[in-house]
Design a protein around this motif. Sequence first.
Motif, PDB file in Angstrom:
ATOM      1  N   THR A 168      41.508  16.907 -67.186  1.00  0.00           N
ATOM      2  CA  THR A 168      41.930  17.134 -68.520  1.00  0.00           C
ATOM      3  C   THR A 168      42.110  16.207 -69.397  1.00  0.00           C
ATOM      4  O   THR A 168      41.623  15.693 -70.421  1.00  0.00           O
ATOM      5  N   PHE A 169      42.335  14.677 -68.570  1.00  0.00           N
ATOM      6  CA  PHE A 169      41.826  13.561 -69.300  1.00  0.00           C
ATOM      7  C   PHE A 169      41.200  13.216 -69.736  1.00  0.00           C
ATOM      8  O   PHE A 169      40.986  12.676 -70.837  1.00  0.00           O
ATOM      9  N   LEU A 170      39.634  13.326 -69.014  1.00  0.00           N
ATOM     10  CA  LEU A 170      37.983  13.153 -68.959  1.00  0.00           C
ATOM     11  C   LEU A 170      37.894  13.866 -70.585  1.00  0.00           C
ATOM     12  O   LEU A 170      36.861  13.850 -71.436  1.00  0.00           O
ATOM     13  N   ALA A 171      38.702  15.333 -70.434  1.00  0.00           N
ATOM     14  CA  ALA A 171      38.058  16.368 -71.431  1.00  0.00           C
ATOM     15  C   ALA A 171      38.912  15.686 -73.143  1.00  0.00           C
ATOM     16  O   ALA A 171      37.774  15.492 -74.274  1.00  0.00           O
ATOM     17  N   TRP A 172      39.702  14.583 -72.790  1.00  0.00           N
ATOM     18  CA  TRP A 172      40.734  14.342 -73.904  1.00  0.00           C
ATOM     19  C   TRP A 172      39.589  13.193 -74.022  1.00  0.00           C
ATOM     20  O   TRP A 172      39.283  12.545 -75.176  1.00  0.00           O
ATOM     21  N   ILE A 173      38.947  12.288 -73.406  1.00  0.00           N
ATOM     22  CA  ILE A 173      38.530  11.372 -73.676  1.00  0.00           C
ATOM     23  C   ILE A 173      36.957  11.516 -74.299  1.00  0.00           C
ATOM     24  O   ILE A 173      36.475  10.728 -75.490  1.00  0.00           O
ATOM     25  N   ARG A 174      36.398  12.281 -74.300  1.00  0.00           N
ATOM     26  CA  ARG A 174      34.852  13.317 -74.369  1.00  0.00           C
ATOM     27  C   ARG A 174      35.341  13.862 -75.574  1.00  0.00           C
ATOM     28  O   ARG A 174      34.767  13.813 -76.671  1.00  0.00           O
ATOM     29  N   THR A 175      36.694  13.851 -76.752  1.00  0.00           N
ATOM     30  CA  THR A 175      36.940  14.762 -77.243  1.00  0.00           C
ATOM     31  C   THR A 175      36.778  13.464 -78.794  1.00  0.00           C
ATOM     32  O   THR A 175      36.307  13.245 -79.287  1.00  0.00           O
ATOM     33  N   SER A 176      38.030  12.066 -77.867  1.00  0.00           N
ATOM     34  CA  SER A 176      38.033  11.195 -79.219  1.00  0.00           C
ATOM     35  C   SER A 176      36.909  10.367 -78.638  1.00  0.00           C
ATOM     36  O   SER A 176      36.502  10.495 -80.305  1.00  0.00           O
ATOM     37  N   LEU A 177      35.698  10.794 -77.833  1.00  0.00           N
ATOM     38  CA  LEU A 177      34.471   9.605 -78.277  1.00  0.00           C
ATOM     39  C   LEU A 177      33.686  10.757 -79.345  1.00  0.00           C
ATOM     40  O   LEU A 177      32.605  10.403 -79.898  1.00  0.00           O
ATOM     41  N   ALA A 178      33.068  12.040 -79.010  1.00  0.00           N
ATOM     42  CA  ALA A 178      32.573  13.224 -79.965  1.00  0.00           C
ATOM     43  C   ALA A 178      33.687  12.737 -81.476  1.00  0.00           C
ATOM     44  O   ALA A 178      32.589  13.224 -82.091  1.00  0.00           O
ATOM     45  N   LEU A 179      34.505  13.240 -81.949  1.00  0.00           N
ATOM     46  CA  LEU A 179      35.794  12.547 -83.141  1.00  0.00           C
ATOM     47  C   LEU A 179      34.717  11.157 -83.867  1.00  0.00           C
ATOM     48  O   LEU A 179      34.868  10.749 -84.559  1.00  0.00           O
ATOM     49  N   LEU A 180      35.152   9.591 -82.430  1.00  0.00           N
ATOM     50  CA  LEU A 180      34.358   8.712 -83.267  1.00  0.00           C
ATOM     51  C   LEU A 180      33.235   8.801 -83.453  1.00  0.00           C
ATOM     52  O   LEU A 180      32.897   7.376 -84.904  1.00  0.00           O
TER      53      LEU A 180
END
Length: 121
Positions: A30-42
């Motif tokens: 779940t942590f890594l999914a949030w990080i992927r979301t963060s990278l996509a938004l950035l």
Amino acid sequence: MTGDKPQFPASVYRYGTRPDPRFSLANERTFLAWIRTSLALLAGGVALEALKVPIQEGFRFAAAAVFVVLGLLSAIQAWFGWMRTERALREDRTLPAPSLGLVLTLGITLGIVLIVVGFFW
């Protein structure tokens, strides 16, 4: 747990007992999914400005800023959400809900509206 090396962050690992590894690994995913979301938004925010998408400049910049801020918030959510969940697992408490779900939903909607309005402006 004598003889074990101290784990980081101590604010999580010094409490409770070790949960079933499957739950800790699910929390890590779940942590890594949030990080992927963060990278996509950035990446989306940077791309709006770097590629000079044909949108009215003010709207394009505002949408890019919204996506970059949401990306930063997502990274923060990843870390604090992981810590809160891992500690709850260790203390056998109810798992916390994501604290930024509504903010992200509204922010992404705002960014999309800015892009659409800027495109037709």
